[in-house]
Design a protein around this motif. Structure first.
Motif, short mmCIF file in Angstrom:
data_model
loop_
_atom_site.label_atom_id
_atom_site.label_comp_id
_atom_site.label_asym_id
_atom_site.label_seq_id
_atom_site.Cartn_x
_atom_site.Cartn_y
_atom_site.Cartn_z
N ALA A 22 1.02 -1.25 0.02
CA ALA A 22 -0.09 0.00 -0.05
C ALA A 22 1.07 1.17 0.15
O ALA A 22 2.09 1.28 0.34
N PRO A 23 0.31 2.33 -0.21
CA PRO A 23 1.19 3.56 -0.17
C PRO A 23 2.10 3.62 1.05
O PRO A 23 1.48 3.96 2.03
N LEU A 24 3.25 3.55 0.99
CA LEU A 24 3.92 3.73 2.27
C LEU A 24 5.18 4.79 2.10
O LEU A 24 5.84 4.84 1.04
N SER A 25 5.25 5.49 3.37
CA SER A 25 6.28 6.59 3.38
C SER A 25 6.78 6.57 4.69
O SER A 25 6.21 6.44 5.76
N LEU A 204 11.31 -0.39 14.95
CA LEU A 204 10.47 -1.71 14.27
C LEU A 204 9.33 -0.91 13.31
O LEU A 204 8.84 0.12 13.75
N ALA A 205 9.35 -1.64 12.24
CA ALA A 205 8.07 -1.24 11.49
C ALA A 205 7.23 -2.51 11.29
O ALA A 205 7.61 -3.51 10.81
N HIS A 211 0.56 -2.77 4.32
CA HIS A 211 0.41 -1.49 5.38
C HIS A 211 1.51 -1.65 6.43
O HIS A 211 1.58 -2.66 7.18
N ILE A 212 1.82 -0.35 6.75
CA ILE A 212 2.41 -0.34 8.44
C ILE A 212 1.53 -0.14 9.33
O ILE A 212 0.78 0.66 9.38
N LYS A 236 -2.94 -6.11 18.82
CA LYS A 236 -3.29 -5.19 19.44
C LYS A 236 -3.40 -3.94 18.30
O LYS A 236 -4.22 -3.10 18.06
N ALA A 237 -2.34 -4.03 17.47
CA ALA A 237 -2.18 -2.98 16.38
C ALA A 237 -3.02 -3.34 15.14
O ALA A 237 -3.14 -2.53 14.27
#
Length: 242
Positions: A22-25, A204-205, A211-212, A236-237
Motif C-alpha cells: 500500500a502507499p508507504l512513506s 521496528l515497522a 500496510h505499516i 493489538k495493532a
C-alpha cells in the motif's frame, strides 16, 4: 538532522491487480538496526526487493543514501542476503566468496583481506575448502551473510537471515549484527516474522497486508499497546499471528 539511509515516499506495488504494498512513506536513519516485522505474505520481501531495485514501484520514489533507486553506486553500498541462499553448491565456500568479491572489482589484496574477514566473522574459516553441497543449512546461511559483507557495504539488507537455523546460531548471528552496527557503524535492515527478534532492533515497522500498522522502538510499541511481548503488540495493532 540525522541522515537517512533509506527514504520511501508513497511507494506502491501491485501484482495482477492485487495491491501487495500500500502507499508507504517512511525513513530509515543511518547507523541503526531496523526490523521489518510481520507474518509470511505480509509484503516484507516485496518491500526489500523494491528497496534493492529488483522491482520497480508502480507509484512513489525510493532513495538510498540520497541516490534514486536503482543506481549503479548502490551495488557497492548495499550488502544483500536473500531469504533463499544463492550459492554455487559445486564450489567451495572460499570459491563462492572469491567469486562474489571479484564481482565488486576488488583488488587481489582486497579480496584476500575481505574473504578472510568475512569467513572469520561467520566462523566458517575451517570449512572454506569444503564444497557448499556438503554444508548444513546453518552453514549456508552463514556463508550467505559473509557474501553480503564481502564488499564492506554501508547498508546491510537481510531477508529473514535466521530462518531454519538452530537457536545457538541464531543468537550468534544477532550478536554479530549488533556488533556490526555498534563497532562498524553499519545500517542494517532485517525482515523477520519471529517476534523474539524484535527486541534486538532499534526501531521496528510492523507490516500487514502491505500496510505499516505501527512503527517505533520496541519500548515505545509495547508501552503504546500496553503489551508484554510483540505477539500482543502485533494483535493489538490490528495484525494476526500465523
Amino acid at each position: 538532522m540525522k541522515e537517512h539511509a533509506i527514504t520511501l515516499n508513497a511507494v506502491e506495488k501491485r501484482f495482477h491487480h492485487k495491491q501487495v504494498i500500500a502507499p508507504l512513506s517512511f525513513d530509515i536513519p543511518t547507523g541503526q538496526l531496523i526490523g521489518l516485522l510481520g507474518p509470511s505474505g505480509c509484503g516484507k520481501t516485496t518491500l526489500i526487493k523494491l528497496i534493492m531495485g529488483m522491482l520497480q514501484p508502480d507509484n512513489g520514489t525510493i532513495h538510498v543514501f540520497e541516490y534514486t533507486v536503482p543506481h549503479k553506486q548502490l551495488l557497492m553500498d548495499i550488502g544483500y542476503m536473500a531469504q533463499s541462499d544463492a550459492l554455487y553448491s559445486d564450489l567451495t565456500g572460499a570459491e563462492n566468496l572469491h567469486f562474489f568479491a571479484k564481482l565488486y572489482r576488488l583488488s587481489k589484496k582486497e579480496r584476500l583481506e575481505r574473504v578472510t574477514y568475512a569467513a572469520n566473522l561467520v566462523r566458517l574459516t575451517d570449512e572454506l575448502n569444503s564444497k557448499v553441497m556438503h554444508y548444513s543449512g546453518g552453514m549456508k546461511r552463514r556463508l550467505s551473510l559473509a557474501i553480503a559483507l564481502i564488499q564492506n557495504p554501508k547498508l546491510l539488507i537481510l531477508d529473514e537471515p535466521t530462518v531454519g537455523i538452530d537457536p545457538v546460531l541464531k543468537h550468534e548471528i544477532w550478536q554479530e549484527l549488533t556488533r556490526l552496527k555498534e563497532q562498524e557503524h553499519k545500517t542494517i535492515l532485517v525482515t523477520t516474522h519471529a517476534m523474539d527478534e524484535a527486541e534486538r532492533c532499534d526501531q521496528l515497522a510492523i507490516l500487514r497486508n502491505g500496510h505499516i500498522l505501527a512503527q517505533g522502538t520496541p519500548f515505545e510499541l509495547k508501552t503504546k499497546y500496553k503489551a508484554k511481548d510483540f505477539d500482543e503488540v502485533f494483535i493489538k495493532a490490528g495484525g494476526t499471528i500465523q
